[in-house]
Write an enzyme that holds these catalytic residues in place. Structure first.
Site, PDB file in Angstrom:
ATOM      1  N   GLU A 103       0.826  -1.220   0.000  1.00 12.00           N
ATOM      2  CA  GLU A 103       0.000   0.000   0.000  1.00 12.00           C
ATOM      3  C   GLU A 103       0.857   1.265   0.000  1.00 12.00           C
ATOM      4  O   GLU A 103       1.807   1.378   0.772  1.00 12.00           O
ATOM      5  CB  GLU A 103      -0.893   0.005   1.259  1.00 12.00           C
ATOM      6  CG  GLU A 103      -1.837   1.214   1.302  1.00 12.00           C
ATOM      7  CD  GLU A 103      -2.719   1.232   2.540  1.00 12.00           C
ATOM      8  OE1 GLU A 103      -2.477   0.457   3.480  1.00 12.00           O
ATOM      9  OE2 GLU A 103      -3.652   2.056   2.552  1.00 12.00           O
ATOM     10  N   GLU A 114     -11.832   2.908   2.722  1.00 10.40           N
ATOM     11  CA  GLU A 114     -11.067   2.956   3.979  1.00 10.40           C
ATOM     12  C   GLU A 114     -11.200   4.384   4.478  1.00 10.40           C
ATOM     13  O   GLU A 114     -10.291   5.204   4.328  1.00 10.40           O
ATOM     14  CB  GLU A 114      -9.610   2.570   3.698  1.00 10.40           C
ATOM     15  CG  GLU A 114      -8.827   2.288   4.963  1.00 10.40           C
ATOM     16  CD  GLU A 114      -7.382   1.883   4.686  1.00 10.40           C
ATOM     17  OE1 GLU A 114      -6.897   0.964   5.348  1.00 10.40           O
ATOM     18  OE2 GLU A 114      -6.731   2.480   3.822  1.00 10.40           O
TER      19      GLU A 114
HETATM   20  O1  3PY Z   1      -3.562   4.460   6.747  1.00 17.98           O
HETATM   21  C1  3PY Z   1      -3.723   3.398   6.131  1.00 17.98           C
HETATM   22  O2  3PY Z   1      -4.131   3.379   4.957  1.00 17.98           O
HETATM   23  C2  3PY Z   1      -3.446   2.140   6.745  1.00 17.98           C
HETATM   24  O3  3PY Z   1      -3.536   1.122   6.093  1.00 17.98           O
HETATM   25  C3  3PY Z   1      -3.083   2.112   8.171  1.00 17.98           C
HETATM   26  O4  3PY Z   1      -3.011   0.818   8.638  1.00 17.98           O
END
Ligand code: 3PY
Length: 261
Positions: free
Chosen positions: A141, A239
């Protein structure tokens, strides 16, 4: 018609509910479910909800740049694969280094050397092989350095893309987080177009505030339209915090992406 599927992160929604109840609610709303650290969760109870999991954190400790960090990362990636079996989570998420309280790296290391890059690529190759043996995919990520995660090595989307491309292993892909990319780099449609062959999953939230699409400066409808034109068939995970009610945040997310449940 959408080609992708939508997921939501149970760490950031329905915060007034116990964790298992959050997972149930997201599942009942028709979304795949994402979690972070699996080690503090009752995995059997989560699996028993019947939810379909999309991703979870794929390590507990370690980093990409040091020998000790590699050992810790590989050891905890193995443990994470065992946890992923219980949840049947297809993707396991990685960062450039372990994150501690408030998302701050346990060992900050923002400025990387050529040697760091070579070490990181080899660590990621070994992680990808673990994923291949277990039939699961590790995703790296990108994070933003300016607001949430100062000091993380290989944080920019351009860096994670370079590493994933360089390792070139089918069990290592990008978790392309467009919230983080907007803060650090912008140019989102061009970014998804370039990165798409390497993407394992896309995550979204609006900027500023990291809440659901429609609360900030990103026109996610345009990003969604680009992803549909590109034929993206993977997962888009929200998210994000809910700016108010979590059900309404999920509705706004689904609306921005033309639904994908
Ligand atoms: O901040 C984020 O995107 C994360 O994955 C933190 O765990």
């Amino acid at each position: 018609m959408t080609t992708y599927r939508l997921a939501a992160c149970a760490e950031m929604l329905y915060l007034d509910l116990p964790f298992v109840e959050r997972v149930k609610r997201i599942h009942e709303r028709g979304f795949l479910v994402e979690i972070w650290d699996w080690s503090n969760k009752d995995l059997e109870a989560l699996a028993a909800t019947g939810a379909e999991f999309s991703s979870m954190t794929g390590y507990l400790r370690g980093d990409l740049t040091t020998k000790a960090g590699r050992e810790a990362l590989l050891a905890t990636a193995r443990e994470s694969l065992a946890a992923a079996e219980i949840l049947d989570s297809p993707r396991l998420n990685l960062h450039g280094t372990g994150l501690g309280d408030g998302g701050i790296p346990v060992v900050p290391h923002e400025h990387t050397t050529g040697e760091d890059w070579v070490h990181a690529a080899e660590t990621l190759r070994q992680v990808a092989e673990l994923g291949q043996a277990a039939g699961r995919i590790f995703v790296l990520e990108n994070l933003n350095l300016a607001v949430d995660h100062p000091g993380v090595p290989f944080a920019r989307a351009a860096d994670t893309l370079a590493l994933v491309r360089g390792v070139n292993h089918p069990h290592l892909r990008l978790n392309l987080d467009l919230y983080h990319a907007q803060i650090g780099e912008g140019n989102l449609v061009s970014l998804v177009t370039e990165a798409l062959p390497w993407v394992g999953e896309i995550q979204v939230a609006d900027v500023p505030g990291r809440c659901e699409p429609g609360t900030g400066e990103i026109r996610y409808e345009a990003v969604a339209s680009a992803l549909r034109s590109l034929g993206y068939e993977g997962v888009i995970g929200m998210e994000a915090w809910a700016s108010g009610d979590s059900d309404a945040a999920l509705d706004a997310f689904a609306a921005a992406f033309g639904d994908g449940r």
